[in-house]
Design a protein around this motif. Sequence first.
Motif, mmCIF file in Angstrom:
data_model
loop_
_atom_site.group_PDB
_atom_site.id
_atom_site.type_symbol
_atom_site.label_atom_id
_atom_site.label_comp_id
_atom_site.label_asym_id
_atom_site.label_seq_id
_atom_site.Cartn_x
_atom_site.Cartn_y
_atom_site.Cartn_z
ATOM 1 N N THR A 216 0.841 -1.202 0.000
ATOM 2 C CA THR A 216 0.000 0.000 0.000
ATOM 3 C C THR A 216 0.874 1.248 0.000
ATOM 4 N N LYS A 220 0.942 3.970 -3.090
ATOM 5 C CA LYS A 220 0.450 5.326 -2.839
ATOM 6 C C LYS A 220 1.503 6.391 -3.153
ATOM 7 N N GLU A 227 -5.480 5.104 -9.448
ATOM 8 C CA GLU A 227 -5.645 4.639 -8.068
ATOM 9 C C GLU A 227 -6.298 3.265 -7.986
ATOM 10 N N TYR A 231 -4.785 0.155 -6.061
ATOM 11 C CA TYR A 231 -5.456 -0.596 -4.994
ATOM 12 C C TYR A 231 -5.379 -2.095 -5.258
ATOM 13 N N SER A 234 -2.077 -3.451 -4.358
ATOM 14 C CA SER A 234 -1.736 -3.424 -2.928
ATOM 15 C C SER A 234 -2.204 -4.672 -2.185
ATOM 16 N N SER A 348 -10.907 9.661 -3.302
ATOM 17 C CA SER A 348 -9.837 8.685 -3.487
ATOM 18 C C SER A 348 -10.369 7.283 -3.216
ATOM 19 N N TRP A 350 -8.778 4.934 -2.032
ATOM 20 C CA TRP A 350 -8.219 4.474 -0.764
ATOM 21 C C TRP A 350 -9.147 4.812 0.397
#
Length: 469
Positions: A216, A220, A227, A231, A234, A348, A350
Motif C-alpha cells: 500500500t 500510494k 488509483e 489498490y 496493494s 480517493s 483508498w
Amino acid sequence: MDQMTKVLTDEVKEDKKITELLVKNGLVFTGDGFQEMTIRIVDDKIADLVEGEAGPILETKENMIDASGCLVVPGFIDAHVHFNDPGRTEWEGIETGSRAAAMGGTTTIFDMPLNCSPSTINLENLLNKKEYLTSLSHIDYALWGGMTATNLHNRQELAQMSEGVIAWKSFMSESGIDDFQHLSPQDLKKAMQAAKEHEKILALHAEWEQDIVKLTAINKQHPWRNERIAYLASRPILAEERAVSYALELAAKYGTALHFVHISSPKVIGLIEEAKKSGVNVTVETCPHYLVFDEEDFLREGAILKCAPPLRPRKEVEGLWECMASGMIDTIGSDHSPCLYSMKETNSIWDAWGGIQGVQFTWLPMLDEALKRKIPLKQILPLGTSNVADRFRIAGRKGRISPGLDADLVFISLDETTIASKESFGFRNVYSPYEGRVFSTRVKKTMLRGKVIYDDQNGVTNEKMGVCL
C-alpha cells in the motif's frame, strides 16, 4: 370418550392451534436431485415428504400452496453478513438486511461481529446485541463472536461468549474498524488454541498484513498512477496465499477447526484442498462477487465494487468456477457489507468503504451461472444449504427438506426473469453493483418455519418472526 374428556381435548387442540399445510406440485430438492413430491408441514416443521397424494388431511385453499412450475429448495443459509446492528443501523440494520435476504431466498443469516458498534468482542456487547435484535428480523439468525488482539488475554470471558456464538471470526489484516483489532502471527497461535478449547470454528479473513502495509505504501507513492490499479496491486493473491499457508500450518498443529472466508483465488483454494486431504479440519467459502465480477469491472465501476480481497482477473474467476465444479468450495456467503452511499463517493479509492451490497442477489447469479456452465444444481445448492448447516452444527434444524427440520423453503422459477432495479431493492441504502442485471431465474416465495414471509407479488410480510439460533 365421555363428554368432559371430549371438551378438554378440544380445548387443548384449540389452545395449541396446530396447523397443517401442504406444498404441492413443485420439484422438491432431495439432495440427490429433484422429485415431484408433496411436503406436509405441521406447525413450523416438515412432517412428511410424500410422493403423490399427501395423506389424510383435507386439502383446502387455506392449507395448500401450489408450487407448480417451481423448484422447491431449502431456505438458504448465509453465514457471512454484516448487518451493522446495533450502532450503525443507518448503514443497514437487521430489519432491512433481513428483508433483502428474504427477497433473495435466504432464511437464516450469521451476523458478523464487526461493523456493528460496539463490536461483539466481549460478553456484555454480545448480550446487548442479542437483546437489541429481538423481534427485529424477518428471518432467523445467529451471531459470530470476534476474537481480536485486545480480547485474547481474557480466556474466561471468551469461554463464556463461546456458549452464545455460532463461531469465532478473526482478521489477519487490518479490519477497518477501530475496536476490532487484527491478529498478529503470534496472536493467531493463541486464537487457534482458544477456538480448539471451545470446540468452535475459527473463521479467518486471510491476507498477510505485512505485505499489504508494504505494498500500500509503495502504491500510494505515485499520485499520478491510476488509483484503482494501485489498490488492486496493494492486495495481491500472494498476500492471501501467505496468510492461508501460515494458518493451515497452525490448524494442523493445534487441531483447530478452520474456515476461510471470501477466498478469491483458485490457487489458494488448491492449498486448502491439499490441507483437507492431509487431515486438517478446514472449509472454504467464496462469494458471488468473485464468481460474477472481475478486476475490469472494478476498474470501470470503482468503489461500488471495492472489497478486500479485491476482485481478480477473469482467469481467476474462471478458475474459481473450475474449483466449484470439482467440489473444492464448501460454502457460498454474500459478505454483505453495506454503508452509506456517501462513503463510496469519495475523492480517493483508498478512502472509500470496502464492501459490497449483495445479500438479495446471492443465489440468482449463482443459479444463472451454474445453469449456463452446465454445473448440476444438486452440486451448487448444498453450498448455501446443507454444507453450511453441517459445518456450523445446525443440521438438526436447517439446511435440508427433511422430516423434523424447520419448514424453511424457497420456490424458484426457472421460467421467469428478475430485473435488479432500484425499485426492487430491499436494502436500506438503495444501490448495488448488481443494479441493471437481468437474471434468468426468479424467487417466487420464501417460507420461514412454515409461513410465507415473501412472495414476488406482495413483497415481504410485516411480521418479524426471526429468532436467534
